[in-house]
Design a protein around this motif. Structure first.
Motif, short mmCIF file in Angstrom:
data_model
loop_
_atom_site.label_atom_id
_atom_site.label_comp_id
_atom_site.label_asym_id
_atom_site.label_seq_id
_atom_site.Cartn_x
_atom_site.Cartn_y
_atom_site.Cartn_z
N THR A 28 -10.85 -19.60 65.04
CA THR A 28 -9.95 -18.56 65.58
C THR A 28 -8.73 -19.17 66.26
OG1 THR A 28 -11.19 -18.53 67.64
CG2 THR A 28 -11.82 -16.91 65.98
N GLU A 29 -8.56 -20.49 66.13
CA GLU A 29 -7.42 -21.11 66.79
C GLU A 29 -6.77 -22.14 65.89
OE1 GLU A 29 -7.82 -20.96 71.42
OE2 GLU A 29 -9.32 -22.37 70.66
N LEU A 30 -5.46 -22.33 66.10
CA LEU A 30 -4.79 -23.40 65.36
C LEU A 30 -3.76 -24.07 66.28
CD1 LEU A 30 -1.63 -22.69 63.89
CD2 LEU A 30 -3.04 -20.83 63.16
N LEU A 31 -3.39 -25.29 65.89
CA LEU A 31 -2.42 -26.06 66.65
C LEU A 31 -1.15 -26.21 65.83
CD1 LEU A 31 -4.74 -29.06 67.63
CD2 LEU A 31 -4.07 -27.20 69.13
N SER A 32 0.01 -26.23 66.50
CA SER A 32 1.25 -26.55 65.80
C SER A 32 2.11 -27.42 66.70
CB SER A 32 2.00 -25.27 65.44
OG SER A 32 2.44 -24.62 66.61
N CYS A 33 2.88 -28.32 66.10
CA CYS A 33 3.80 -29.10 66.91
C CYS A 33 5.13 -29.17 66.18
CB CYS A 33 3.25 -30.49 67.19
SG CYS A 33 3.11 -31.52 65.73
N SER A 34 6.18 -29.39 66.96
CA SER A 34 7.51 -29.19 66.39
C SER A 34 8.50 -30.22 66.91
CB SER A 34 7.98 -27.78 66.76
OG SER A 34 9.37 -27.67 66.73
N ALA A 35 9.64 -30.31 66.21
CA ALA A 35 10.72 -31.19 66.64
C ALA A 35 11.41 -30.68 67.91
CB ALA A 35 11.74 -31.32 65.51
N SER A 87 6.58 -16.70 64.62
CA SER A 87 7.82 -17.35 65.03
C SER A 87 7.73 -17.70 66.51
CB SER A 87 8.99 -16.41 64.76
OG SER A 87 10.16 -16.97 65.22
N HIS A 88 7.83 -18.99 66.83
CA HIS A 88 7.76 -19.40 68.24
C HIS A 88 8.60 -20.63 68.50
CE1 HIS A 88 6.10 -20.89 72.04
NE2 HIS A 88 5.79 -22.01 71.43
N HIS A 89 8.44 -21.66 67.64
CA HIS A 89 9.16 -22.92 67.86
C HIS A 89 10.65 -22.76 67.62
CE1 HIS A 89 5.63 -25.31 68.59
NE2 HIS A 89 5.05 -24.84 67.51
N LYS A 90 11.43 -23.61 68.28
CA LYS A 90 12.89 -23.54 68.17
C LYS A 90 13.44 -24.57 67.19
CE LYS A 90 13.40 -20.35 71.29
NZ LYS A 90 12.18 -19.70 70.77
N SER A 91 12.58 -25.38 66.63
CA SER A 91 13.03 -26.38 65.69
C SER A 91 11.93 -26.58 64.65
CB SER A 91 13.34 -27.67 66.44
OG SER A 91 13.93 -28.59 65.55
N LYS A 92 12.16 -27.49 63.70
CA LYS A 92 11.26 -27.62 62.55
C LYS A 92 9.81 -27.92 62.97
CE LYS A 92 10.61 -30.49 58.60
NZ LYS A 92 10.43 -31.88 58.59
N VAL A 93 8.87 -27.23 62.34
CA VAL A 93 7.46 -27.47 62.61
C VAL A 93 7.02 -28.72 61.84
CG1 VAL A 93 5.12 -26.55 62.30
CG2 VAL A 93 6.98 -25.03 63.01
N ASN A 94 6.47 -29.71 62.57
CA ASN A 94 6.11 -30.98 61.93
C ASN A 94 4.67 -31.03 61.44
OD1 ASN A 94 8.53 -32.38 62.12
ND2 ASN A 94 8.19 -32.85 64.26
N ASN A 107 11.09 -23.28 61.06
CA ASN A 107 10.62 -23.31 62.46
C ASN A 107 9.42 -22.41 62.70
OD1 ASN A 107 13.05 -24.58 62.47
ND2 ASN A 107 14.08 -23.12 63.79
N ALA A 108 8.90 -21.80 61.65
CA ALA A 108 7.81 -20.84 61.83
C ALA A 108 6.49 -21.43 61.33
CB ALA A 108 8.11 -19.55 61.08
N VAL A 109 5.39 -20.84 61.81
CA VAL A 109 4.08 -21.16 61.26
C VAL A 109 3.68 -19.96 60.41
CG1 VAL A 109 1.67 -21.63 61.80
CG2 VAL A 109 3.47 -22.53 63.27
N VAL A 110 3.27 -20.21 59.17
CA VAL A 110 2.92 -19.12 58.27
C VAL A 110 1.43 -19.18 57.96
CG1 VAL A 110 3.31 -18.11 55.99
CG2 VAL A 110 5.21 -19.12 57.24
#
Length: 772
Positions: A74-81, A54-61, A35-38
């Protein structure tokens, strides 16, 4: 007492999904891990290169870097289940979530973004709820601009770019109808579909676009039908053509007529193609750009495609990957900073980086971080703390050690061997000596492994410390026969012909001076299996070895007293010498005391039992136990731990209590006999799942407590509890902490050294070491 904490080592695998890793031009790789972005800094040397967010509560897709028009990042996107997406921004050396995008009714599977200018950003998110959301960030506020309803379609991957001529966005979206749909904004400021690209015969899983010039875009689409198609999108010109005319389709975008034609079909992969990426390289002399395309597939290969000459046919210029072996293919690939490196992320969550070696004129795999791709169940330190082993539900046993860098940049921890690659989920491990361990998996047998000669040599050259004397000879290595589950020993050439006529294993002895690559770890670092221990009726759940190396205790899953017995094995002969019956249900953890004289077991039946070793022998008797009246714990006891001097021990349970027990002056009539609760129990809101005492001689005891929210807390226990430090989710774990162990004191360390190392593992696939 003040405690400062430094991160020493983080080991985790990349999530097993397409588009979960990305590499930017500053050398930073970001990937989703559970669930984390590394963020992995490939330029960092001699320290832990990973930062965990660590931010999302479920698996990062999916994760994606955002490249500003001035080429900085200087920025990135993440999305999660967990149905949300996030924009992360680097502020004052740390990453923060600056926009939390919540609108979808189901998991978000794909994400892409593009800057309209310096700060204004468009983000597109696709979800399993058959919709695509368009988000707009203007002057640091983010709003939902539109929700595109796909009726019953599913967005598999999306890609957006800014049309150079109109300076307006265009959105490409691959749906589950095998077509690529093109959306543009129209006069009502809403996105509408203007065209569909048909041609693929299976789902399209990868899209990428490159601006060739102001009037032309090249779109690459990779599909599960094993082909890659290149589409040319340019301004439509109506001019007469002689000879064969390539079919072209027209559509309108921002009051410009655009034409699309199929430029090429690239056939070279044999499996599903998951990822494509363009790279534009400027020629130093002529300043002419050349284009390369990187693709990755489940057929275990990555290919770089290049046109033969200007406008010529597209051909493979580089093909890397493994032929044979037991791995599966790649989920994605990215170009690194500059033309000399690229990355692939594989089915086993492993990252692979190839770098171009100018002298040899070929691509070489390079050292890269890695880790378990499923929950890590157990870890153990070697008796003198020279290495750490971990076992996981991903069916592997991995060995981590400090790599002494040859370039003098200090020490960096790394996975240096994979002694066991099993067919069952691993459950527990115990180290009998520096070169022998016993492991338990979801089967009724325990397996004993011994380090081969090749490993001890490589261990010495990588870490700079010898494990055993040079005169110890054993098998050279191990390999798994095609149809077998056991690691068979492989000997030197002279004994090999006698020992094994049909040697079909793949073991090749290699000399290593740096940590091995994933390809080597998969088949060349196995340890031979020397014994199997039979005796349990169900799957073995936990195992521990005494610190004098003479005994091993094990227990299996159980619902009756007979099966919940602890079996004691003698390591000289590997014979079962005793069966200790006390518990009713599965024993969750076993622990020998540091002086090897006592054994403690805790169980699902909410009781603990202490066994005392008879003097001068290897047999045990029950010394004390708890029952319903005096047990304190009202739920499953998950964990137990001994203090360094073997005088007290602690138990931690699902009810959030941690109790410390010691020998009392008086003997009571109850089942506790001469043991009693020391001080007050610590009461927490979360279930306590891991426990460890720091290796300190003094009267003040420092206890590390891991809970099921992933947080690790350090307490000082002096009949009362006082909190010294809390390791938050991004420093510890973000799911259940499974085990905590302090690194044993080195024999050459003085008493004055206040530095300690704490190793932890968790259900979030992480193995971590931090310095206190």
């Amino acid at each position: 007492m003040k405690i400062s904490v430094d991160q020493v080592y983080t080991s985790v695998a990349c999530n097993r999904a397409p588009e979960t890793a990305d590499w930017n031009n500053e050398g930073l790789i970001c990937f989703g891990a559970s669930n984390a972005v590394v963020i992995y800094d490939t330029n960092a040397k001699g320290k832990d290169p990973l930062t965990v967010l660590s931010h999302h509560k479920s698996k990062v897709n999916s994760v994606k870097w955002l490249l500003k028009p001035n080429q900085t990042c200087t920025e990135l996107l993440s999305c999660s289940a967990d149905k949300s997406a996030a924009v992360w921004t680097l502020e004052k050396e740390s990453w923060k979530v600056t926009s939390n995008l919540v609108e979808h009714k189901d998991g978000v599977t794909c994400i892409h973004g593009a800057y309209v200018d310096e700060n204004n950003l468009l983000v597109y998110t696709g979800s399993i709820d058959s919709s695509i959301c368009v988000w707009e960030r203007m002057d640091y506020t983010t709003t939902l601009k539109q929700k595109i309803n796909l009726q019953s379609g599913l967005a598999l991957t999306i890609h957006s770019c800014i049309l150079p001529s109109a300076n307006q966005p265009i959105l490409f979206c691959a749906l589950d109808d095998h077509k690529v749909h093109i959306f543009v904004e129209q006069n009502d400021h809403q996105y509408h579909r203007v065209h569909m690209l048909a041609g693929h015969e299976d789902w399209v899983r990868g899209l990428d676009v490159v601006n060739v010039d102001n009037d032309t875009l090249m779109l690459a689409s990779a599909s599960q039908d094993t082909y890659i198609r290149l589409w040319k999108i340019q301004h439509y010109e109506d001019k007469p053509v002689t000879g064969i005319k390539v079919e072209e389709k027209m559509f309108d975008a921002y009051s410009v007529k655009l034409s699309v034609k199929l430029d090429a079909v690239l056939a070279g992969h044999e499996g599903w193609v998951y990822g494509v990426q363009w790279q534009k390289i400027l020629n130093n002399e002529t300043n002419q750009p050349t284009y390369r395309l990187l693709s990755s597939s489940l057929d275990k290969t990555l290919i770089i495609w290049q046109p033969e000459s200007h406008g010529g046919a597209w051909v493979e210029s580089v093909r890397v990957g493994e032929v044979g072996g037991n791995g599966l293919g790649f989920y994605g690939s990215r170009f690194g900073p500059g033309p000399g490196a690229f990355l692939g992320h594989g089915y086993n969550g492993s990252l692979h980086i190839w770098k171009y070696d100018k002298e040899l004129n070929q691509w070489q795999p390079s050292v890269v971080i890695g880790g378990h791709f499923s929950e890590v169940e157990d870890i153990r330190w070697e008796r003198e703390g020279r290495y750490l082993v971990s076992v996981s539900l991903d069916q592997t046993t991995r060995l981590h050690a400090p790599w002494l860098r040859a370039d003098g940049r200090g020490i960096q921890w790394h996975e240096i061997a994979r002694p066991q690659v099993h067919g069952y989920d691993m459950a527990s491990i115990a180290l009998v000596s520096p070169t022998v361990f016993v492991s338990a998996a979801e089967e009724k047998v325990l397996r004993v492994f011994q380090a081969p000669h090749n490993f001890t040599q490589n261990f010495k050259s990588i870490t700079g410390k010898p494990l055993v004397g040079d005169d110890v000879k054993g098998p050279e290595g191990a390999s798994v026969p095609s149809l077998g589950l056991s690691n068979k020993a492989v000997f030197n050439d002279d004994d090999r012909a006698v020992a094994d006529g049909d040697n079909d294993g793949y073991f090749v002895p290699i000399q290593l001076n740096e940590p091995p690559t994933e390809e080597t770890l998969m088949q060349n670092t196995l340890w031979p299996e020397v014994n199997k221990l039979y005796g349990h009726g169900y799957e073995v759940y936990c195992v521990d070895a005494s610190s004098d190396g003479a005994l091993v205790a094990s227990a299996c899953k159980a619902t009756t007293a007979e099966h919940a017995a602890v079996l004691i094995w003698e390591t000289k002969t590997w014979q079962q010498i005793q069966k200790l019956i006390s518990h009713q249900l599965t024993i969750t953890q076993l622990a020998f005391s540091p002086d090897s004289q006592k054994l403690l077991s805790v169980s699902r039946d909410r009781r603990w039992t202490l066994y005392q070793r008879a003097e001068g022998s290897n047999s045990f008797d029950i010394a004390a136990s708890t029952d319903k009246k005096n047990g304190v714990h009202t739920r499953i006891i998950w964990c137990c731990a001994w203090a360094y001097d073997s005088s007290v021990f602690g138990t931690g349970s699902r009810d959030g209590k941690v109790c410390v027990w010691s020998k009392a002056e008086t003997i009571s009539d109850s089942s506790l006999k001469d043991y009693s609760l020391l001080g007050k129990p610590l009461e927490l809101a979360n279930s306590v799942t891991a426990l460890a005492f720091a290796p300190l001689e003094s009267d003040v005891r420092i206890v590390a407590v891991g809970v099921d929210s992933g947080v690790i807390r350090l307490y000082q226990f002096d009949l009362t509890w006082s909190l010294l430090h809390e390791l938050v989710n991004s420093m510890a774990h973000h799911l259940t902490v499974k085990r905590l162990f302090f690194r044993p004191r080195q024999p050459d360390e003085g008493e004055t050294n206040k530095e300690m190392s704490l190793a932890s593992c968790g259900s979030d696939n992480f193995v971590r070491i931090c310095k206190l």
